[in-house]
Design an enzyme around this catalytic site. Structure first.
Site: not given
Length: 677
Positions: A35, A38-39, A84-85, A115, A117, A119, A138, A176, A226, A315, A409, A412, A427, A433
């Site tokens: 890393d 790379f940096d 939309s599906l 595939e 789905k 979210d 979209r 997505e 994806y 779904k 509380c 305490c 509290c 505390c």
């Protein structure tokens, strides 16, 4: 004399090398260089691009760290509508869908692609000559928001594709954008520590992130992508599955979870296969998308007004369980917020055994009318956080008593307070505390704060319980107790030396992260960065009034009041002095921005709305570097209200009523034109 050709060649070579390393890391899970190396290369490229901007490439790897400010997101019409599906929760509906496909194709053989789905947020990407040129949400399916700068920060998404003979010069990729569950959980944990409202689910979090104006903040959210569809003016591939394979070959991230299915029975088998296993994935899912594989057959089946006839989404029903509420426990957080947690009879839910569930606050307990012994319904919000959604009243015991929220509380015994407008009881005993003190220590040593090697949450919690530390400053006294520490169980000489080295290294942590680590309520990473950049020293922050603090970019009245109250506390001032004495960074290093002129001396400004030529933060810097002052509110003493697009009418009305001059961005820039930018 600088060899410009050599500079251009160096920028090109670094760009190609970093693109390649990104591809290896995110697509092949191969880390070819450390890393740190790379940096180093990325930092070198950033320096060259800054010095020779004319040679920087639009899709340079440096775009991944963000930094672009987008004051508004233009909209653009989709070349191909994002329909939309149709969806269903019923296997019977899937069989009916299959029968319609059979009739539509008049008995011809066909295959489905199944595939998962994911979210997240649907996104359309345009690639031209292998370069990512545009990212559009979209929207309403016809037009979407152009969020290209934010999309470029997604590290798993190639900005430059691998060359291939079958790659068209111009095409679109649909996919997505999502927030990984680990990132979502970290983000919510941080928000909870800062007393901020929790995000509902990863989908909403991803959507909100893509609309942030500062792409650097988008980069920090670590979104992923994806790809699931390829579109071009001509039919470049015979099947959808062939297109998916090509996208992956070109370097785009395509989930390996898709499968070709020859019959509806195989489709149902795929659905059943993932019903539980999907919870093992690092991304939230809510169903399965089923598509005809052959693109010619897709054209034959066509579309309805709203959705394609060749695809459907199944779904999964929301995972729910019924179990007994045995007890409510109350947890005290770093800011003193007292959060109720339901203790349940263990029950299987969404691939895990659930024993605890969120109840959020006293308002929800009352709204659900929860009682100990109730049979309750539990779901996973966004399939992540278990929560109680209802009560089976028919099963309620006759002697069930309403839950009475504690008035003191649980840790305490201090009487709880409920600030006006807040849902949580708190509290106020932040000095005595134990859970609050322990959480502040855990926050200070955490990865995003001072990241002290050898001092994790468990270790500092143990030290607190043993009476070795109470505040962050006490950590730096631990080297004086070496003999005591090495004799503790499960510690030893090597662990102690590692801890001491970590403490010494923490003295080099930049001031903005130290400020975040102090755990001031509402001061998250971004606010800490803004305050540190504006004031540069802890002494300047401590000496600022709430009104002055509220004028800092990203800092509003609530945050400013919290910081001012913290600074007024004598114990906090003592903590700051002890940390200073220990050598912790309490000021930004390097040169402070120099004043440009005194043209705005004695003038105060309020900025409101969205501006065309500069971000609000840039305009605020212009005002301050030319001697002006920023104000958080409109009053008779205000010199000017600087109005941008979409400024609220209330501010305009108030300024007009108080005879405060209203000017635009151009007027402000003209006032400093000779003392300039």
């Amino acid at each position: 004399m600088t060899d410009l050709f050599a500079v251009q060649e160096k920028i090109r070579a670094l760009t190609e090398r970093l693109h390649y390393l990104n591809y290896q890391y995110y697509q092949n899970d191969v880390s070819e260089v450390p890393d740190q190396e790379f940096d180093r290369m990325l930092h070198e490229l950033q320096g060259l691009e800054k010095q020779y901007p004319e040679y920087a490439q639009p899709n340079s790897p440096t775009q991944r760290v963000g930094g672009t400010i987008t004051k508004q997101f233009p909209t653009q019409e989709h070349r191909y509508p994002m329909l939309s599906l149709s969806n269903t929760y019923s296997e019977a509906d899937l069989r009916e869908f299959d029968e319609r496909v059979q009739r539509g194709l008049e008995g011809a053989s066909y295959q489905y692609v199944c595939e998962l789905k994911f979210d997240g947020v649907a996104m359309s990407l345009t690639y031209e000559n292998g370069q990512l040129t545009r990212g559009v949400t979209r929207g309403d399916g016809t037009r979407g928001d152009v969020v290209t700068n934010n999309v470029r920060t997604i590290k798993s998404l190639p900005l430059h594709l691998r060359a291939a003979d079958d790659q068209p010069a111009d095409f679109e990729v649909r996919g997505e954008v999502f927030m990984p569950l680990s990132v979502f959980n970290d983000l919510n944990a941080e928000r909870e520590q800062n007393g901020e409202p929790l995000l509902a689910n990863p989908r909403n979090a991803a959507s909100g992130t893509l609309k942030l104006q500062d792409s650097a903040m988008v980069a920090a959210r670590r979104l992923r992508f994806y790809a699931y569809s390829f579109l071009s003016p001509r039919r470049d591939f015979p099947t959808h599955s062939a297109a998916l394979e090509a996208l992956k070959r070109w370097g785009l991230p395509v989930s390996d979870t898709w499968r070709l299915c020859g019959t509806i029975e195989e489709v149902l088998e795929f659905i059943h296969h993932w019903e539980k296993r999907r919870f093992e994935l690092p991304v939230a899912t809510d169903g399965i998308v089923i598509k005809i594989d052959d693109l010619r057959q897709q054209e034959l089946l066509g579309y309805t007004a709203k959705s394609p006839r060749w695809a459907i989404a199944y779904k999964y029903p929301a995972e729910a369980a019924r179990t007994r509420l045995n007890e409510i426990s109350y947890q005290v957080g770093r800011t003193g917020a007292v959060t109720p947690v339901a203790l349940l009879t263990p029950v299987p839910l969404a691939g895990t055994i659930v024993k605890r569930a969120s109840v959020h606050n006293a308002n929800q307990i009352a709204a659900l009318d929860l009682r100990i012994g109730d049979m309750v319904f539990v779901e996973k919000g966004g399939e992540i956080i278990p929560k109680i959604t209802g009560v089976d009243l028919l099963a309620r015991p006759a002697d069930a008593q309403p839950i009475v929220y504690p008035t003191t509380c649980p840790a305490c015994g201090t009487p709880l307070v409920r600030p006006e407008g807040e849902a949580h009881y708190r509290c106020p005993n932040e000095r005595g505390c134990a859970p609050q003190l322990k959480s502040k220590l855990e926050h200070y040593v955490s990865r995003k704060a001072l990241n002290i090697d050898g001092l994790g949450a468990e270790t500092v919690g143990r030290f607190f319980d043993l009476g070795l530390v109470r505040t962050a400053a006490d950590l730096y006294d631990l080297p004086h107790r070496r003999d005591e520490l090495v004799n503790l169980d499960r510690l030893g000489e090597k662990s102690v030396q590692r801890m001491f080295a970590g403490l010494e290294a923490s003295k080099e942590v930049p001031f903005d992260r130290v400020l975040f680590g102090l755990g001031i309520r509402y001061v998250g990473e971004t606010v800490a960065e803004k305050l540190a950049a504006h004031y540069r020293t802890i002494d300047a922050i401590v000496g600022a009034s709430a009104e002055e603090l509220a004028a800092v970019p990203e800092v509003g009245g609530v945050i400013a009041e919290s910081v001012a109250l913290w600074a007024q506390d004598g114990a906090n001032r003592e903590l700051v002095e002890r940390l200073k004495a220990a050598g912790v960074q309490m000021a930004l290093t390097g040169e402070a921005p120099q004043p440009l002129s005194d043209r705005l001396n004695g003038l105060s400004f309020v900025l409101s709305g969205v501006f065309e030529q500069h971000s609000r933060e840039e305009l605020e810097q212009i005002i301050e570097r030319n001697g002006g002052k920023l104000s958080s509110s409109i009053s008779k003493k205000l010199s000017y209200l600087v109005a941008g697009d979409k400024m609220g009418p209330a501010k305009r009305e108030k300024a007009t009523a108080l005879n405060v001059p209203i000017i635009g961005e151009t007027d402000l820039l003209a006032m400093v034109s000779d003392g300039g930018l």
